[in-house]
Design an enzyme around this catalytic site. Structure first.
Site, PDB file in Angstrom:
ATOM      1  N   CYS A  58       0.764  -1.267   0.198  1.00 39.41           N
ATOM      2  CA  CYS A  58      -0.114  -0.043   0.093  1.00 39.41           C
ATOM      3  C   CYS A  58       0.818   1.407   0.088  1.00 39.41           C
ATOM      4  O   CYS A  58       0.633   2.105  -0.979  1.00 39.41           O
ATOM      5  CB  CYS A  58      -0.932   0.009   0.983  1.00 39.41           C
ATOM      6  SG  CYS A  58      -1.804   1.747   1.315  1.00 39.41           S
ATOM      7  N   TRP A 107       2.383   1.515  -3.448  1.00 41.61           N
ATOM      8  CA  TRP A 107       1.697   2.141  -4.450  1.00 41.61           C
ATOM      9  C   TRP A 107       1.593   3.756  -4.309  1.00 41.61           C
ATOM     10  O   TRP A 107       1.663   4.289  -5.504  1.00 41.61           O
ATOM     11  CB  TRP A 107       0.312   1.672  -4.135  1.00 41.61           C
ATOM     12  CG  TRP A 107      -0.865   2.138  -5.185  1.00 41.61           C
ATOM     13  CD1 TRP A 107      -0.959   2.055  -6.444  1.00 41.61           C
ATOM     14  CD2 TRP A 107      -1.781   3.191  -4.590  1.00 41.61           C
ATOM     15  NE1 TRP A 107      -2.045   2.845  -6.827  1.00 41.61           N
ATOM     16  CE2 TRP A 107      -2.812   3.624  -5.845  1.00 41.61           C
ATOM     17  CE3 TRP A 107      -2.046   3.980  -3.317  1.00 41.61           C
ATOM     18  CZ2 TRP A 107      -3.622   4.525  -5.697  1.00 41.61           C
ATOM     19  CZ3 TRP A 107      -3.073   4.509  -3.459  1.00 41.61           C
ATOM     20  CH2 TRP A 107      -3.720   5.110  -4.569  1.00 41.61           C
ATOM     21  N   HIS A 108       1.747   4.064  -3.171  1.00 42.93           N
ATOM     22  CA  HIS A 108       1.602   5.644  -3.126  1.00 42.93           C
ATOM     23  C   HIS A 108       2.968   6.221  -3.654  1.00 42.93           C
ATOM     24  O   HIS A 108       3.000   7.421  -3.949  1.00 42.93           O
ATOM     25  CB  HIS A 108       1.390   6.049  -1.779  1.00 42.93           C
ATOM     26  CG  HIS A 108       0.113   5.955  -1.132  1.00 42.93           C
ATOM     27  ND1 HIS A 108      -0.409   4.593  -0.575  1.00 42.93           N
ATOM     28  CD2 HIS A 108      -0.984   6.958  -1.445  1.00 42.93           C
ATOM     29  CE1 HIS A 108      -1.637   4.964  -0.411  1.00 42.93           C
ATOM     30  NE2 HIS A 108      -1.859   6.056  -0.625  1.00 42.93           N
ATOM     31  N   GLY A 109       4.086   5.534  -3.543  1.00 42.23           N
ATOM     32  CA  GLY A 109       5.270   6.225  -4.216  1.00 42.23           C
ATOM     33  C   GLY A 109       6.302   5.317  -4.172  1.00 42.23           C
ATOM     34  O   GLY A 109       6.384   4.748  -2.904  1.00 42.23           O
TER      35      GLY A 109
END
Length: 440
Positions: A301, A304-306
């Site tokens: 997770c 996925w954001h960076g």
């Protein structure tokens, strides 16, 4: 094109009028559903083209792959499609767009997540394959493309396959929900962004007290910004006869981290649970494996954001907190909501900082009570007051929050609504600030 630009308003007005026309004159014909789908697909194509026509091609290709692999009877094809989609997302997430001279498609994370869930659901025999028009509309639907919410395919298909009518009740409720979201974004989140950007860009210039206020401000900013977008998407969807899933349910009142993730970005949390955590084993293979699966899911997770260390660490630490909370459920119940909010807010520093070094600087100045500029920011305190008042007055229905919708047939309610609009437009920040989750 944002959900509060003049171009969007013009596009939405055309879609609204045309939907009403189709519903009125083709309500008894089989072509009604097809016309409505084509209208929404046309509007979505225009919305995407405002960002880039290349993005439209990318979504079309992804939709074709998803549709083709989904309609095959052998599950191997669904697995191939899922692999291609994951590789596509990884490429756009980790490739250097400037160096490769490419444009990251609008909403790439959200439409690939939707595509993956569609193929997984087919492989699990939870849904049946749909026609190409329905699939491409599901992935490109303009109201939820930029920042979600991520809607289950079965829920979306059920809504586009029924006759939807434009009615006064949905228009009234949807308009108010949209305006509530607009207030969160333009009045609260965008004003808070001024102070947050200043402190996070030069943390060494500010005192520990100002750092604390900036952390609190960002916690409020990201909530008002993201939940505001979700409200705007839900409100516009409701006006068109769609029921998009709620994405937030007063997350900062959570008593533990598990509850926080059930209330924050609900559609993403549900997606991670259903398509990552469960897919890698969930809680079916013993306690140790369950803990590992949870840690992996939350780390992914963050990734996925960076693809930077601060995002990975942010996701990993949330995973650790979930493990601690699940194994020691009796800890600190009297102050659990305060502790949970404090923990989440401190981790937002990792999320907001451009890199890990800046995050470390902020933590150092916060915990050492460093000297520097003391800059109390008025909008931080205004936002706190608004947050408290809205929390007290928000109503509950089966444990889920919803807005107190006014009856716009009554003069007194119309007066209240227009006073609210006056406050919205008079207090709105005009400096311009993009949606935070539009970057993901």
């Amino acid at each position: 094109m944002s959900l509060f630009s003049l171009y969007f308003y013009a596009l939405f007005a055309i879609v609204l009028v045309c939907t009403a026309f189709i519903s009125k004159f083709f309500s008894e014909k089989a072509s009604n559903k097809t016309f409505q789908k084509l209208l929404l697909l046309f509007a979505s194509a225009i919305f995407i083209c405002f960002a880039s026509w290349k993005a439209l091609i990318c979504i079309f290709v992804v939709s074709f792959i998803t549709w083709f692999c989904g309609k095959q009877k052998q599950k191997t094809w669904q697995y191939i499609g899922i692999t291609v989609l994951v590789l596509t997302l990884v490429f756009y997430k980790f490739a250097d767009a400037k160096q490769l001279n490419i444009i990251v498609p609008l909403g790439v994370s959200f439409f690939t997540f939707s595509a993956i869930s569609y193929l997984v659901d087919i492989s699990r025999n939870e849904i049946k394959a749909k026609d190409f028009l329905s699939v491409v509309l599901y992935l490109s639907f303009f109201l939820k493309l930029t920042s979600g919410p991520i809607q289950k395919s079965s829920d979306f298909f059920a809504q586009i396959d029924k006759n939807r009518n434009i009615n006064q009740q949905n228009l009234s409720a949807g308009l108010q929900i949209y305006c509530f979201g607009l207030f969160k974004k333009l009045v609260l989140a965008d004003h808070l962004s001024v102070f947050v950007n200043e402190v996070f860009s030069t943390p060494n210039a500010f005192s520990g007290f100002s750092i604390l206020l900036a952390i609190l401000s960002y916690s409020l900013q990201i909530y008002f910004d993201f939940s505001g977008y979700s409200d705007m998407a839900i409100g516009t969807g409701k006006m068109l006869g769609f029921e998009l899933p709620k994405n937030f349910n007063m997350p900062y009142l959570s008593r533990n981290v598990t509850e926080f993730w059930r209330r924050w970005h609900i559609s993403l949390s549900t997606w991670i649970r259903d398509y990552i955590y469960i897919s890698i084993g969930g809680n079916r293979k013993g306690k140790l494996r369950q803990n590992l699966n949870l840690l992996v899911a939350m780390t992914l997770c963050g990734l996925w954001h960076g693809a930077t260390l601060n995002f990975i660490l942010w996701g990993f630490l949330h995973g650790v907190a979930l493990l601690v909370q699940k194994n020691f459920k009796r800890m600190a119940k009297p102050f659990s909501a305060v502790l949970t909010f404090s923990f989440v807010s401190l981790l937002w520093v990792l999320f907001r900082s451009e890199n890990l070094n800046i995050a470390i600087q902020i933590y150092k100045r916060l915990f050492t009570l460093a000297a520097g500029l003391n800059q109390p920011y008025l909008w931080t305190f205004i936002s706190i007051i608004v947050f408290i008042i809205s929390t007290v007055f928000v109503k509950k229905n089966d444990g889920e929050s919803f807005y107190p919708i006014l009856d716009l047939k009554k003069i007194s309610h119309i007066t209240i609504f227009f006073v609210f609009l006056g406050l919205l437009f008079s207090l709105a920040y005009t400096g311009g600030s993009p949606f935070i989750y539009g970057a993901f």
